[in-house]
Design a protein around this motif. Structure first.
Motif: not given
Lengths: 194, 197
Positions: A69, A71-72, A75-76, A79, A87, A91, B55, B58-59, B61-62, B187, B190-191
């Motif tokens: 969790r 690490l996610t 990484l976010m 971004l 981001v 975040v 969120m 934003a994500v 757009t990224a 991702l 990983l999550a």
């Protein structure tokens, strides 16, 4: 420009920028918790866990869950490099809000400041520190967006993504270890105290 | 930044702003419709949902930016010499498809607003999912999300093809789609699942 860690890249400034955004989120989270707590309770349903008793994750299973969790999120945060830091800011604010609400609700339910600190500080310093390092890298996206016409290998190297990733993996593994094996013990010792 | 990039960037940022306004309207109507009431349970649900929507915006757009970087990398490898601002312009203007999709969702939510959850339904683990399935607008948005995505990719490819050869633009879009799919899958893996082990 790439001579020192504290050179023109301004890593320290961006790190404190990331910390500031996180702190704003924390403060907002605590304020929201206190605002909600001040509302008339009305009729609320009983809080029931849908997990069968005795099946709570523990040990290495919990360690792996927490590490994945975190690490996610790490990484976010990176971004932000691609989104002019957007981001990263969102975040960091979101995570600050979540932790702030947790602290706020713990305090309003009668938990002492010392107990909140025992539960959060051992792993929180490492975990949030690592996330702020990723935040500092993500905030570099603001500068990159302004200089997009001159984006080249040098700009990419200035991110030091390799160093950030290795540091993040190490710090978050240590934090997950502390949370899964130390914080759980502290939480058990506090059970029934408030 | 927009002023510095000039008129093309202002043209590119307009669809992103229209999309974001649509997303904000959709979130306001949807969230306030589902979690209506002064009960603290609904207040917490609304705050959490608003933060999640910001969120997601934003994500998104990224990810669009990551898509643009991947397109630029492929075009560079193919020997095309595109100004990064042209890539930004293509990605931004492709947001018209996403903006149209979101505003159609807003219209359908206005026509068929969601029925608010009761305070006792809030403690049921599947009540929210069931209510979202019952609401036509949410179901419609779920069904047509891939159509909006295909529209985005096609528009990006068409805009890039005006500056490069059509084959190179197609290859760039295909490569960027694969790269983005790999990033999203990575991702997601990983999550892991949203509930703990």
């Amino acid at each position: 420009m790439l001579d020192t860690t504290f050179g023109n890249d301004n890593w320290v400034g961006r790190f404190f920028g990331a910390v500031s955004v996180l702190v704003v989120g924390l403060a907002a989270g605590i304020a929201i918790a206190e605002w909600v707590n001040a509302m008339p309770a009305g009729s609320t349903p009983p809080v029931v866990s849908h997990r069968p008793p005795g099946t709570e994750p523990a040990g290495w299973e919990l360690f792996a869950f927490i590490l994945r969790r975190n690490l996610t999120v790490f990484l976010m945060l990176l971004l932000g490099v691609l989104s002019a830091g957007l981001v990263t800011i969102v975040v960091l604010l979101g995570n600050g809000l979540a932790v702030g609400q947790l602290i706020g609700f713990a305090r309003t339910s009668g938990m002492s400041h010392a107990d909140v600190a025992y539960l959060l500080l051992p792993h929180g310093v490492l975990e949030l520190g690592a996330l702020c390092i990723a935040g500092a890298a993500g905030l570099r996206g603001i500068g990159l967006a302004f200089g997009i016409s001159a984006f080249d290998r040098r700009a990419l190297e200035s991110l030091r993504l390799g160093t950030v990733l290795v540091f993040g993996l190490g710090a978050l593994s240590a934090a997950a270890g502390v949370e899964a094996f130390v914080t759980v013990e502290i939480a058990e010792s506090l059970r029934g105290k408030w | 930044m927009v002023k510095w990039l000039g008129r093309p960037a202002r043209l590119a940022s307009l669809p992103v702003l229209v999309w974001f306004a649509g997303l904000a309207a959709f979130a306001l109507i949807g969230i306030d419709g589902l979690f209506a009431g002064p009960n603290p349970v609904f207040v917490i649900a609304r705050v959490t949902a608003y933060v999640t929507v910001v969120m997601v915006a934003a994500v998104t757009t990224a990810f669009a930016a990551a898509f643009g970087v991947a397109c630029a990398a492929m075009l560079n490898w193919l020997g095309e010499s595109l100004d990064p601002r042209q890539i930004v312009n293509a990605m931004g203007r492709s947001f018209w498809c996403l903006a149209a999709y979101v505003w159609l969702g807003v219209a359908s939510l206005i026509l068929d607003p969601p029925v608010a959850l009761t305070v006792f339904e809030m403690s049921e683990p599947d009540a929210l999912e069931a209510r979202m399935r019952e609401t036509k607008a949410f179901a419609w948005m779920g069904q047509f999300r891939y159509l909006a995505l295909v529209g985005f990719l096609a528009t990006a490819g068409w805009l890039l093809a005006r500056r490069t050869t059509p084959l190179n633009a197609l290859l760039a879009v295909l490569f960027a789609s694969a790269a983005l799919a790999a990033l999203l899958t990575g991702l997601g893996l990983l999550a892991g699942p949203s509930v703990g082990p």
